[in-house]
Design an enzyme around this catalytic site. Structure first.
Site, PDB file in Angstrom:
ATOM      1  N   HIS A 156       0.831  -1.217   0.000  1.00 18.87           N
ATOM      2  CA  HIS A 156       0.000   0.000   0.000  1.00 18.87           C
ATOM      3  C   HIS A 156       0.863   1.264   0.000  1.00 18.87           C
ATOM      4  CE1 HIS A 156      -3.359  -2.684   1.121  1.00 18.87           C
ATOM      5  NE2 HIS A 156      -2.437  -3.261   1.889  1.00 18.87           N
ATOM      6  N   SER A 277      14.271  21.425 -17.021  1.00 12.63           N
ATOM      7  CA  SER A 277      13.123  22.296 -17.214  1.00 12.63           C
ATOM      8  C   SER A 277      13.596  23.585 -17.859  1.00 12.63           C
ATOM      9  CB  SER A 277      12.473  22.581 -15.856  1.00 12.63           C
ATOM     10  OG  SER A 277      11.736  23.780 -15.922  1.00 12.63           O
ATOM     11  N   LYS A 283      15.581  21.611 -11.819  1.00 13.24           N
ATOM     12  CA  LYS A 283      14.828  20.388 -12.123  1.00 13.24           C
ATOM     13  C   LYS A 283      15.634  19.350 -12.896  1.00 13.24           C
ATOM     14  CE  LYS A 283      10.957  19.605 -11.650  1.00 13.24           C
ATOM     15  NZ  LYS A 283       9.663  20.037 -12.168  1.00 13.24           N
ATOM     16  N   GLU A 290       8.388   8.679 -17.628  1.00 14.99           N
ATOM     17  CA  GLU A 290       6.991   9.092 -17.802  1.00 14.99           C
ATOM     18  C   GLU A 290       6.471   8.688 -19.176  1.00 14.99           C
ATOM     19  OE1 GLU A 290       7.235  13.018 -14.907  1.00 14.99           O
ATOM     20  OE2 GLU A 290       7.820  13.145 -16.997  1.00 14.99           O
TER      21      GLU A 290
END
Ligand code: ARG
Length: 458
Positions: A156, A277, A283, A290
């Site tokens: 979980h 970024s 970043k 992704e």
């Protein structure tokens, strides 16, 4: 010569309809399989004495020349070429003259396209298998490098019990082993030869189909000509296997996206496998992961879309079946790049030992306390309940469970002895899990060995 089927028509095809109907833009990828199939077919026609030896040799030489033109990027697709089959035959006839028109004797594009496509999928399975092995080896490399490094294991997404990095890395290895088994199974499904089914009812000429299958590397021949040209279940199996593989890659991606976040910080992606970024200089984004996660949606879409295409088709070839190729090609192309990208990302992944160590908190050892009481004869349910009280006490005092004194534990159960602290370590928790498949150093060494074997490293 214009259309293969132009004989009974007097009017020309509407230009838009021609474009709508044509598949050459994508089935051109089948050129090698189409030519290989045609060469075997010309040989079979000669064996059946439908071609002289000389005619056969002329066709074979012509077909090899067409193949060379494709290989060299010199083949010119003409506006009237509807699909790869018409294009190859058109060019062959230009090269060898009217004898080119004998090649299609006893054959139809219906058994031809099914043959080409099966051959293509057989090769695609072999190719993807190689890419999968690469990824498996990258995961083995990561497992080996930090085999017994403890880390929190989750259920979980909450701290559960300690595992090791090696155990975690190999947990993403075995799904790929099953994907490889599935690919091998898809290859077997595809390796059944439809050629000789002709349009639908079977070829009217004495073709030795078994010999043809041998020549083309198929394991068997289709037992029913109508089935042979009607079904594309092998393509659906390919798409399912691709979708499930995509889902496995998406799970690995998601996990590494989490692990590379500031909150977890368990891993650092190599510069080569992350992006920056345009506005926030600090970043480092896991775009590759992704995209891999995102592309699993597209693979799943190809499967469901194509199953919907197949649903309710009557027997015999229907033009709907032309919709089989693009999803399969795209699924292949997607994995053909996603797999090596993931392999490189894993190979260059930095594991941050300090960050993993910092997460090894005492709560992960609660099960050890319960198991301790079980070893002293208490039923597990009662033990679980008592350890719940230990956890609550630690919470109340705002200390780690491992910081409670033995007398505190003994107040909860007299079964807690002075030796209880010995089990309350990560090392002891790991070592206890020595049953096959567990995370102990022994069990893990055996697992790693099995993984190496499965990936052809032993
Ligand atoms: N381009 C077609 C396909 O991909 C080839 C088979 C055409 N057969 C036919 N009867 N129109 O399915």
């Amino acid at each position: 010569m214009t259309r293969l089927w132009g004989g009974r028509f007097s009017g020309r095809t509407d230009a838009l309809v021609h474009r709508f109907n044509a598949s050459i833009d994508f089935d051109v990828r089948l050129y090698d399989e189409d030519i290989t199939g045609s060469i075997a077919w010309a040989e079979a026609l000669a064996d059946a004495e439908l071609l002289t030896g000389e005619e056969r040799d002329t066709l074979l030489a012509g077909l090899e020349q067409v193949r060379t033109e494709f290989n060299d990027g010199e083949f010119v697709v003409k506006p009237d070429d509807e699909d790869i089959h018409s294009a190859v035959e058109r060019r062959l006839t230009e090269l060898v003259g009217p004898v080119g028109g004998k090649l299609h004797t006893g054959r139809s594009r219906n058994d031809q396209v099914a043959t080409d496509f099966r051959l293509w999928i057989m090769r695609a399975c072999e190719h993807l298998d190689e890419k999968l092995i690469e990824l498996q080896r990258a995961l083995i490399g990561s497992a080996e490098a930090q085999l017994n490094l403890p880390m929190p294991g989750y259920t979980h997404l909450q701290h559960a019990q300690p595992v090791t990095w090696g155990h975690w890395a190999l947990s993403h290895f075995w799904p790929l082993a099953r994907d490889r088994e599935r690919l091998a199974k898809v290859r077997r499904s595809a390796a059944v030869l439809p050629l000789g089914a002709a349009a639908l009812a079977g070829t009217a000429f004495p073709i030795d189909r078994e010999r043809l299958a041998d020549r083309l590397g198929f394991a068997a021949i289709t037992p029913n000509s109508l089935d042979a040209v009607s079904d594309r279940d092998f393509a659906a199996e390919f798409l399912f296997t691709a979708a499930l593989l995509g889902i496995h890659l998406s799970r690995l991606s998601e996990q590494l996206i989490l692990f590379s976040s500031s909150e977890f910080g368990f891993v650092r992606l190599d510069d080569g496998y992350s992006t920056g970024s345009s506005i926030m200089p600090q970043k480092k984004n896991p775009d590759t992961l992704e995209l891999t996660r995102g592309k699993s949606g597209r693979l799943l879409g190809h499967l469901t879309g194509f199953l919907a295409t197949l649903k309710g088709l009557p027997s015999g070839y229907d033009k709907d079946l032309q919709e089989d190729k693009e999803p399969v090609f795209d699924a292949f192309d997607t994995l053909d790049i996603a797999l090596p990208v993931m392999s490189g990302l894993i190979r260059t992944l930095e594991v941050r030992l300090d960050r993993l160590a910092a997460q090894l908190e005492a709560g992960l050892l609660a099960t050890e306390l319960a198991d301790y009481l079980v070893r002293r004869g208490l039923p597990f349910r009662e033990a679980h309940h008592l350890v719940g009280q230990v956890v609550r006490l630690a919470e109340e005092r705002d200390v780690a469970m491992t910081d409670l004194a033995a007398v505190d534990l003994q107040a909860i159960s007299p079964l807690f002895g002075a030796d209880v602290t010995a089990v309350l370590t990560v090392e002891a928790a790991l070592a206890a899990r020595s049953a096959p498949g567990g995370t102990s150093p022994d069990a893990l060494a055996r697992q790693l060995n099995a993984a190496r074997q499965a990936a052809g490293l032993l």
